[in-house]
Scaffold this motif. Structure first.
Motif, PDB file in Angstrom:
ATOM      1  N   ILE A   1      54.137  57.024  39.252  1.00 45.15           N
ATOM      2  CA  ILE A   1      52.892  57.158  40.557  1.00 45.15           C
ATOM      3  C   ILE A   1      53.067  58.292  41.419  1.00 45.15           C
TER       4      ILE A   1
ATOM      5  N   ALA B   1      47.576  56.206  47.250  1.00 54.46           N
ATOM      6  CA  ALA B   1      47.788  56.134  45.881  1.00 54.46           C
ATOM      7  C   ALA B   1      47.260  54.541  45.768  1.00 54.46           C
ATOM      8  N   ALA B   2      47.121  54.301  44.358  1.00 57.13           N
ATOM      9  CA  ALA B   2      46.639  52.573  44.673  1.00 57.13           C
ATOM     10  C   ALA B   2      46.874  52.079  43.072  1.00 57.13           C
ATOM     11  N   GLY B   3      47.337  50.656  42.517  1.00 53.98           N
ATOM     12  CA  GLY B   3      47.603  50.159  41.487  1.00 53.98           C
ATOM     13  C   GLY B   3      46.224  49.505  41.275  1.00 53.98           C
TER      14      GLY B   3
ATOM     15  N   THR C   1      46.842  55.013  40.187  1.00 54.99           N
ATOM     16  CA  THR C   1      48.804  55.228  39.712  1.00 54.99           C
ATOM     17  C   THR C   1      48.887  54.840  38.543  1.00 54.99           C
ATOM     18  N   ASP C   2      49.016  53.289  38.484  1.00 55.92           N
ATOM     19  CA  ASP C   2      49.161  52.228  37.287  1.00 55.92           C
ATOM     20  C   ASP C   2      48.138  51.012  37.181  1.00 55.92           C
TER      21      ASP C   2
ATOM     22  N   LEU D   1      56.793  46.961  44.046  1.00 54.21           N
ATOM     23  CA  LEU D   1      55.612  46.422  43.398  1.00 54.21           C
ATOM     24  C   LEU D   1      55.050  45.204  43.262  1.00 54.21           C
ATOM     25  N   GLU D   2      53.838  44.613  42.707  1.00 53.43           N
ATOM     26  CA  GLU D   2      54.050  43.704  42.513  1.00 53.43           C
ATOM     27  C   GLU D   2      54.056  43.476  41.510  1.00 53.43           C
TER      28      GLU D   2
ATOM     29  N   TYR E   1      50.256  39.887  41.195  1.00 55.42           N
ATOM     30  CA  TYR E   1      48.514  41.290  40.801  1.00 55.42           C
ATOM     31  C   TYR E   1      46.896  40.367  40.292  1.00 55.42           C
TER      32      TYR E   1
ATOM     33  N   CYS F   1      47.579  48.062  36.671  1.00 58.88           N
ATOM     34  CA  CYS F   1      48.232  46.700  36.729  1.00 58.88           C
ATOM     35  C   CYS F   1      46.849  45.275  35.854  1.00 58.88           C
TER      36      CYS F   1
ATOM     37  N   VAL G   1      45.195  47.952  44.916  1.00 58.42           N
ATOM     38  CA  VAL G   1      46.268  47.693  46.044  1.00 58.42           C
ATOM     39  C   VAL G   1      47.150  48.704  46.298  1.00 58.42           C
ATOM     40  N   GLY G   2      47.072  48.679  47.379  1.00 59.04           N
ATOM     41  CA  GLY G   2      48.028  49.582  48.173  1.00 59.04           C
ATOM     42  C   GLY G   2      48.909  49.538  49.112  1.00 59.04           C
ATOM     43  N   MET G   3      49.684  50.018  49.885  1.00 59.64           N
ATOM     44  CA  MET G   3      50.366  49.452  51.001  1.00 59.64           C
ATOM     45  C   MET G   3      50.013  50.795  52.321  1.00 59.64           C
TER      46      MET G   3
HETATM   47  N1  HPA Z   1      50.944  47.930  44.415  1.00 52.79           N
HETATM   48  C1  HPA Z   1      50.741  48.392  45.245  1.00 52.79           C
HETATM   49  N2  HPA Z   1      51.030  49.640  45.772  1.00 52.79           N
HETATM   50  C2  HPA Z   1      51.115  50.370  44.927  1.00 52.79           C
HETATM   51  C3  HPA Z   1      50.364  50.396  43.630  1.00 52.79           C
HETATM   52  C4  HPA Z   1      50.816  48.612  42.942  1.00 52.79           C
HETATM   53  O1  HPA Z   1      50.473  48.460  41.527  1.00 52.79           O
HETATM   54  N3  HPA Z   1      50.676  51.296  43.056  1.00 52.79           N
HETATM   55  C5  HPA Z   1      50.045  52.562  43.897  1.00 52.79           C
HETATM   56  N4  HPA Z   1      50.473  51.766  44.713  1.00 52.79           N
END
Ligand code: HPA
Length: 274
Positions: A251, A114-116, A235-236, A193-194, A199, A238, A210-212
């Motif tokens: 998310i 899942a990532a922004g 998932t979002d 989150l950032e 961002y 940014c 962006v993700g972790m």
């Molecule tokens: N930032 C970092 N990790 C994420 C994000 C995000 O906006 N959305 C989902 N994982």
């Protein structure tokens, strides 16, 4: 303390004894992305806590099971839930399962996360095929003692995501009517989150999402010469100029909605492997 190669051998032997016999494809499923498990004809499922040397997942949205079975005729090993740096694990712990999967015999690795979405063309629920990445995590899984059996000390990263495997995912996605964007993933520590300024910075340095996670696993896979491909679910959105607060529940919910399509694409590509 036993050495890392010894631990990998012990865990590999344990899993073989448990019936994890020669999987050809490894799968790592990201936050909120468990649907693919339903497509596996499961032979074995073991909780991480029952596997020697495996770290135990602390994140609630992750189920923490290692699964062996088949999709079509392809034998697979799937991690239902991965390990994140923000949980406090070392990079060696995070990537330990990847080394074990390779020792069990996998020939390719598929990852999701899942990532922004920072690229303004990317919308919530879109899928992004990773083309490249930027590692901003503060540690590297290859730091420390080098074991030549793992591969080169200084692995080449000119093509971290295998073009052929990635192309197969794109073809399957197009057939499913959901073409994949292509993008560059940047990994940060989290778990917050950032900020808007962050961002803006991450976009400026060339990242689309962006993700972790994911990058440590991909680095280790590359060192071992294991072809891998990865897809992010956006998932979002940014957009630093119109940033709205986002909660982890949202998310996970957005990831859940995209999960069916993504799982279909993964399953299609996996079933075609031999
Ligand atoms: N930032 C970092 N990790 C994420 C994000 C995000 O906006 N959305 C989902 N994982």
């Amino acid at each position: 303390m036993t050495s890392l190669p010894e631990q990998i051998n012990e865990t590999t032997r344990f899993l073989q004894q448990q019936g994890f016999e020669t999987p050809t494809t490894g799968i790592v499923l990201g936050t909120g992305l468990g649907e693919l498990i339903k497509k596996i004809d499961i032979r074995k499922s073991i909780s991480y806590k029952d596997i020697p040397h495996f770290p135990v997942s602390t994140v609630e949205s992750h189920k923490g099971h290692l699964i062996f079975g088949h999709i079509g005729r392809t034998s697979v090993i799937a991690m239902q839930g991965r390990f994140h740096y923000y949980e406090g694990y070392s990079m060696q712990q995070i990537t330990f399962p990847i080394r074990v999967m390779k020792a069990l015999g996998i020939q390719q690795l598929l990852l999701s996360n899942a990532a922004g979405g920072m690229n303004p063309a990317f919308k919530k629920g879109d899928l992004v095929l990773l083309d490249d990445h930027i590692n901003l995590l503060p540690e590297n899984p290859l730091r420390g003692a080098h074991h030549p059996s793992f591969g080169p000390r200084f692995p080449d990263m000119s093509r971290p995501y295998d073009p052929q495997l990635s192309q197969k995912l794109q073809v399957a996605a197009e057939a499913a009517g959901k073409p994949l964007h292509k993008g560059i993933y940047v990994a940060v520590t989290g778990p917050n989150l950032e900020t808007r300024a962050e961002y803006r910075f991450l976009r400026l340095i060339g990242a689309d999402v962006v993700g972790m996670s994911t990058i440590p696993e991909v680095i280790v896979a590359n060192q071992m010469g294991l072809p891998c491909a990865a897809v992010s679910v956006v998932t979002d959105e940014c957009d630093p100029d119109n940033l709205v607060p986002v909660a982890i529940e949202e998310i996970i919910a957005v990831a859940g909605k995209a999960d069916k399509v993504l799982s279909g694409i993964f399953a299609e590509v996996i079933a075609e492997m031999t």
